[in-house]
Scaffold this motif. Structure first.
Motif, PDB file in Angstrom:
ATOM      1  N   GLU A 110       0.331  -0.978  -0.087  1.00 27.74           N
ATOM      2  CA  GLU A 110      -0.233   0.255  -0.349  1.00 27.74           C
ATOM      3  C   GLU A 110       0.811   0.837  -0.106  1.00 27.74           C
ATOM      4  O   GLU A 110       0.549   1.788  -0.843  1.00 27.74           O
ATOM      5  CB  GLU A 110      -0.577  -0.120   0.983  1.00 27.74           C
ATOM      6  N   HIS A 111       1.780   1.205   0.396  1.00 26.55           N
ATOM      7  CA  HIS A 111       2.370   2.379   0.872  1.00 26.55           C
ATOM      8  C   HIS A 111       3.515   2.822  -0.900  1.00 26.55           C
ATOM      9  O   HIS A 111       3.639   3.408  -1.317  1.00 26.55           O
ATOM     10  CB  HIS A 111       4.011   2.471   2.103  1.00 26.55           C
ATOM     11  N   VAL A 112       4.131   1.714  -1.169  1.00 22.38           N
ATOM     12  CA  VAL A 112       5.028   1.500  -2.534  1.00 22.38           C
ATOM     13  C   VAL A 112       2.973   1.913  -3.687  1.00 22.38           C
ATOM     14  O   VAL A 112       3.363   3.022  -4.548  1.00 22.38           O
ATOM     15  CB  VAL A 112       5.471   0.317  -2.739  1.00 22.38           C
ATOM     16  N   PHE A 113       2.172   1.221  -3.077  1.00 25.12           N
ATOM     17  CA  PHE A 113       1.101   1.824  -4.187  1.00 25.12           C
ATOM     18  C   PHE A 113       1.061   3.748  -3.976  1.00 25.12           C
ATOM     19  O   PHE A 113       0.796   4.062  -5.076  1.00 25.12           O
ATOM     20  CB  PHE A 113      -0.236   0.695  -4.344  1.00 25.12           C
ATOM     21  N   GLN A 114       0.923   4.044  -3.210  1.00 27.09           N
ATOM     22  CA  GLN A 114       1.011   5.437  -2.576  1.00 27.09           C
ATOM     23  C   GLN A 114       1.320   6.320  -3.240  1.00 27.09           C
ATOM     24  O   GLN A 114       1.158   7.556  -3.699  1.00 27.09           O
ATOM     25  CB  GLN A 114       1.005   5.542  -1.220  1.00 27.09           C
ATOM     26  N   LEU A 115       3.024   5.717  -2.514  1.00 28.39           N
ATOM     27  CA  LEU A 115       4.185   6.471  -3.375  1.00 28.39           C
ATOM     28  C   LEU A 115       4.021   7.195  -4.887  1.00 28.39           C
ATOM     29  O   LEU A 115       4.550   7.667  -5.578  1.00 28.39           O
ATOM     30  CB  LEU A 115       5.271   6.698  -2.869  1.00 28.39           C
ATOM     31  N   THR A 116       4.120   5.449  -5.550  1.00 22.67           N
ATOM     32  CA  THR A 116       3.912   5.851  -7.381  1.00 22.67           C
ATOM     33  C   THR A 116       3.045   6.652  -7.247  1.00 22.67           C
ATOM     34  O   THR A 116       3.449   7.259  -8.407  1.00 22.67           O
ATOM     35  CB  THR A 116       3.228   4.175  -7.848  1.00 22.67           C
ATOM     36  N   PHE A 117       1.543   6.306  -6.823  1.00 22.33           N
ATOM     37  CA  PHE A 117       0.767   7.853  -6.913  1.00 22.33           C
ATOM     38  C   PHE A 117       0.776   8.903  -6.758  1.00 22.33           C
ATOM     39  O   PHE A 117       1.100   9.846  -8.146  1.00 22.33           O
ATOM     40  CB  PHE A 117      -1.085   7.275  -6.503  1.00 22.33           C
ATOM     41  N   GLU A 118       1.580   9.074  -5.956  1.00 23.20           N
ATOM     42  CA  GLU A 118       2.668  10.418  -5.843  1.00 23.20           C
ATOM     43  C   GLU A 118       2.575  11.069  -7.045  1.00 23.20           C
ATOM     44  O   GLU A 118       3.112  11.953  -7.182  1.00 23.20           O
ATOM     45  CB  GLU A 118       2.129  10.731  -4.201  1.00 23.20           C
ATOM     46  N   MET A 119       3.742  10.141  -6.901  1.00 18.05           N
ATOM     47  CA  MET A 119       5.450  10.714  -8.170  1.00 18.05           C
ATOM     48  C   MET A 119       4.439  11.248  -9.378  1.00 18.05           C
ATOM     49  O   MET A 119       4.735  11.566 -10.644  1.00 18.05           O
ATOM     50  CB  MET A 119       5.944   9.578  -8.384  1.00 18.05           C
ATOM     51  N   MET A 120       3.839  10.087 -10.209  1.00 19.37           N
ATOM     52  CA  MET A 120       2.417   9.876 -10.594  1.00 19.37           C
ATOM     53  C   MET A 120       2.038  10.683 -11.093  1.00 19.37           C
ATOM     54  O   MET A 120       1.808  11.560 -12.268  1.00 19.37           O
ATOM     55  CB  MET A 120       1.408   8.748 -11.252  1.00 19.37           C
ATOM     56  N   SER A 121       1.101  11.839  -9.871  1.00 20.55           N
ATOM     57  CA  SER A 121       0.217  12.689 -10.269  1.00 20.55           C
ATOM     58  C   SER A 121       1.409  14.254  -9.950  1.00 20.55           C
ATOM     59  O   SER A 121       1.014  15.106 -11.045  1.00 20.55           O
ATOM     60  CB  SER A 121      -0.052  13.647  -8.968  1.00 20.55           C
ATOM     61  N   ILE A 122       2.634  14.094  -9.601  1.00 16.91           N
ATOM     62  CA  ILE A 122       4.077  14.509  -9.546  1.00 16.91           C
ATOM     63  C   ILE A 122       4.284  15.371 -10.783  1.00 16.91           C
ATOM     64  O   ILE A 122       4.224  15.928 -12.156  1.00 16.91           O
ATOM     65  CB  ILE A 122       5.190  14.593  -8.726  1.00 16.91           C
TER      66      ILE A 122
END
Length: 147
Positions: free
Chosen positions: A10-22
């Motif tokens: 879940e942390h990896v996915f959240q980080l991935t979504f944050e990076m994709m947004s950026i």
């Protein structure tokens, strides 16, 4: 153990979504799609054939042709015949493309620094090593969109 694995995922996915947004936001600031931004990253340190670009991006050759053509019209990339196969084309960044890539990388590094400031030097080193291991793990490259 299963809860830990799930929490890590879940942390990896959240980080991935944050990076994709950026990345999406930075790409939009330069009138780019996320795929065009990825193209710059791919061409940063190599000049692959069109088919290889398609593989890196996980797209078919006809989709790549449109992306390359739009980037070429903006003066960011150039296509040249491959020396070993005259039917194949190599894609490279132009000076303008390299300058834009450098500008975007500077933006991304500034954003990354805002996250990094919360880590100690040791934690940053550990994170670097762990991310390197994670990205080089023996996983299905197609699942990561890098195959």
């Amino acid at each position: 153990m299963e809860n830990q694995n799930r929490e890590l995922a879940e942390h990896v996915f959240q980080l991935t979504f944050e990076m994709m947004s950026i990345l999406t936001k930075v790409a939009a600031e330069h009138d780019f799609s996320l795929t065009q931004l990825r193209l710059l990253g791919i061409l940063r340190d190599r000049s692959p054939k069109m088919g290889e670009v398609a593989n890196y991006l996980g797209l078919d050759k006809s989709s790549i042709t449109g992306i390359i053509t739009r980037s070429e019209k903006r003066g960011l990339v150039v296509r040249t015949p491959a020396p070993d196969d005259k039917r194949a084309l190599i894609v490279s960044l132009t000076e303008k493309g390299q300058a834009l890539d450098n500008e975007i990388m500077s933006q991304l590094l500034a954003i990354e620094a805002k996250y990094e400031v919360h880590l100690t030097v040791t934690e940053r080193e550990q994170l670097h090593l762990l991310l390197h291991k994670f990205m080089n793990a023996n996983v299905d490259q197609n699942a990561l969109g890098r195959g």
